[in-house]
Design a protein around this motif. Structure first.
Motif, mmCIF file in Angstrom:
data_model
loop_
_atom_site.group_PDB
_atom_site.id
_atom_site.type_symbol
_atom_site.label_atom_id
_atom_site.label_comp_id
_atom_site.label_asym_id
_atom_site.label_seq_id
_atom_site.Cartn_x
_atom_site.Cartn_y
_atom_site.Cartn_z
ATOM 1 N N ASP A 267 10.232 6.053 2.488
ATOM 2 C CA ASP A 267 9.332 4.925 3.305
ATOM 3 C C ASP A 267 9.734 3.755 1.680
ATOM 4 O OD1 ASP A 267 8.920 6.697 4.676
ATOM 5 O OD2 ASP A 267 6.382 7.785 4.156
ATOM 6 N N PHE A 268 9.870 4.030 0.435
ATOM 7 C CA PHE A 268 10.288 2.652 -0.219
ATOM 8 C C PHE A 268 10.616 1.673 0.530
ATOM 9 C CE2 PHE A 268 10.934 0.365 -4.062
ATOM 10 C CZ PHE A 268 9.635 -0.213 -4.176
ATOM 11 N N TYR B 40 0.982 -0.885 -0.103
ATOM 12 C CA TYR B 40 0.314 -0.045 0.167
ATOM 13 C C TYR B 40 1.141 1.106 -0.205
ATOM 14 C CZ TYR B 40 -3.708 -3.493 1.042
ATOM 15 O OH TYR B 40 -5.048 -4.279 0.435
ATOM 16 N N HIS B 41 2.201 1.166 -0.239
ATOM 17 C CA HIS B 41 3.162 2.435 -0.423
ATOM 18 C C HIS B 41 2.327 3.075 -1.652
ATOM 19 C CE1 HIS B 41 6.813 4.921 -1.161
ATOM 20 N NE2 HIS B 41 6.542 4.890 -2.395
ATOM 21 N N ARG B 42 2.279 4.211 -1.032
ATOM 22 C CA ARG B 42 1.561 5.568 -1.875
ATOM 23 C C ARG B 42 2.029 6.792 -2.917
ATOM 24 N NH1 ARG B 42 -3.886 5.223 -2.715
ATOM 25 N NH2 ARG B 42 -5.406 3.938 -0.986
ATOM 26 N N ALA B 43 3.950 6.747 -2.620
ATOM 27 C CA ALA B 43 5.077 6.764 -3.727
ATOM 28 C C ALA B 43 4.204 8.934 -3.708
ATOM 29 C CB ALA B 43 5.247 6.575 -4.958
ATOM 30 N N GLU B 44 4.075 9.014 -2.551
ATOM 31 C CA GLU B 44 3.648 10.526 -2.367
ATOM 32 C C GLU B 44 4.980 11.249 -2.638
ATOM 33 O OE1 GLU B 44 -1.234 11.620 -2.228
ATOM 34 O OE2 GLU B 44 -0.090 10.720 -0.506
ATOM 35 N N ILE C 238 6.047 -5.932 -6.655
ATOM 36 C CA ILE C 238 5.247 -5.251 -5.496
ATOM 37 C C ILE C 238 4.743 -3.798 -6.817
ATOM 38 C CG2 ILE C 238 6.076 -3.231 -4.118
ATOM 39 C CD1 ILE C 238 8.948 -4.046 -3.904
ATOM 40 N N ARG C 239 3.174 -4.255 -5.970
ATOM 41 C CA ARG C 239 2.041 -3.879 -5.938
ATOM 42 C C ARG C 239 2.431 -2.211 -5.906
ATOM 43 N NH1 ARG C 239 -3.416 -5.002 -3.701
ATOM 44 N NH2 ARG C 239 -2.473 -3.551 -1.997
ATOM 45 N N VAL C 240 2.426 -0.950 -6.025
ATOM 46 C CA VAL C 240 2.344 -0.002 -5.418
ATOM 47 C C VAL C 240 1.592 1.270 -6.159
ATOM 48 C CG1 VAL C 240 4.411 -0.042 -5.170
ATOM 49 C CG2 VAL C 240 3.856 1.089 -7.464
#
Length: 251
Positions: free
Chosen positions: A76-77, A67-71, A92-94
């Motif tokens: 965080d990753f 559920y990494h949102r890459a904002e 990995i699903r992001v």
């Protein structure tokens, strides 16, 4: 027709423990699992045990459903990547942020692009690919935004999943699938209609038989991962998997 691997998203059975998820997958004759990071695979230590159990069950780890949102441009990753490596996940699903295209400013879109590039570069060093969740309230909420985002991120190890959008007619959904085929990493497979009412796959036969026809044009193997079956029931998974297998064989 390219190889189609049938698998399971573990989030389908959040109420089951890891052995229960494995039993549901093997009972349906599936080949592998995308393990969700929210319940079943939250950290590297847990991931090592999940990997051991998955391999012992004769199944493959297809990906880590994060559920990494890459904002943001930060670290965080790294824990997500470490968990994927412990799991032995090749992918990995992001997620492309927390705002839809219409609600996103240019600055927000730029932050997401930078975050995805950072994650992609870290993943590439570890031999891992990323797949963007195709989902409302993110920058992959429309076909056009998704295609533009993939170009803007500009990383060979970033692809996209496909799933039918909520309340999307079959014809439009299939148009999206075909347009995304060159960057397709896999499918999340379920039948919701109307809105989030869960149905057997066969109830949207036009959608899923059409999806199989589109996938015949793919150049690479594709993983089709079942998600959100009616009543969260393993028996529903077994039924849907058998139906889709027959549909694939009929072609």
């Amino acid at each position: 027709m390219p190889d189609l691997t049938l698998g399971l998203c573990s989030v389908t059975f959040r109420h089951l423990d890891v052995p229960g998820v494995l039993a549901a997958a093997t009972g349906a004759g599936l080949a592998g699992i995308e393990w969700g990071s929210d319940v079943h695979c939250p950290d590297p230590a847990t991931a090592l045990e999940v990997r051991r159990l998955t391999e012992a069950a004769g199944l493959r780890v297809l990906s880590l459903g994060s559920y990494h949102r890459a904002e943001s441009h930060d670290d965080d990753f790294r824990p997500v990547l470490d968990t994927a490596l412990a799991l032995g996940a090749p992918r990995i699903r992001v997620w492309a942020g927390t705002r839809g295209t219409e609600a996103s400013s240019p600055a927000h879109r730029a932050r997401v692009i930078r975050g995805l590039r950072d994650a992609a570069d870290a993943a590439a060093e570890a031999g891992v690919v990323l797949a963007l969740e195709y989902h409302r309230n993110t920058l992959t909420d429309t076909l056009e935004s998704t295609q533009a985002l993939l170009e803007e991120v500009d990383r060979d190890n970033v692809g996209v999943y496909w799933q039918p959008n909520v309340d999307q007619p079959a014809e439009e959904a299939l148009r999206h699938l075909e347009a995304l085929l060159p960057r397709l990493s896999g499918l999340h497979c379920f039948s919701w209609w109307p809105f989030d009412a869960r149905l057997p796959l066969e109830a949207r036969e036009d959608l899923w038989l059409g999806a199989v026809d589109v996938l015949r044009k793919a150049d690479e193997p594709i993983e089709v991962m079942f998600e959100f079956v009616p009543e969260d029931a393993p028996a529903a998974l077994t039924r849907d998997a058998a139906w889709l297998r027959r549909a694939m064989d009929a072609g």
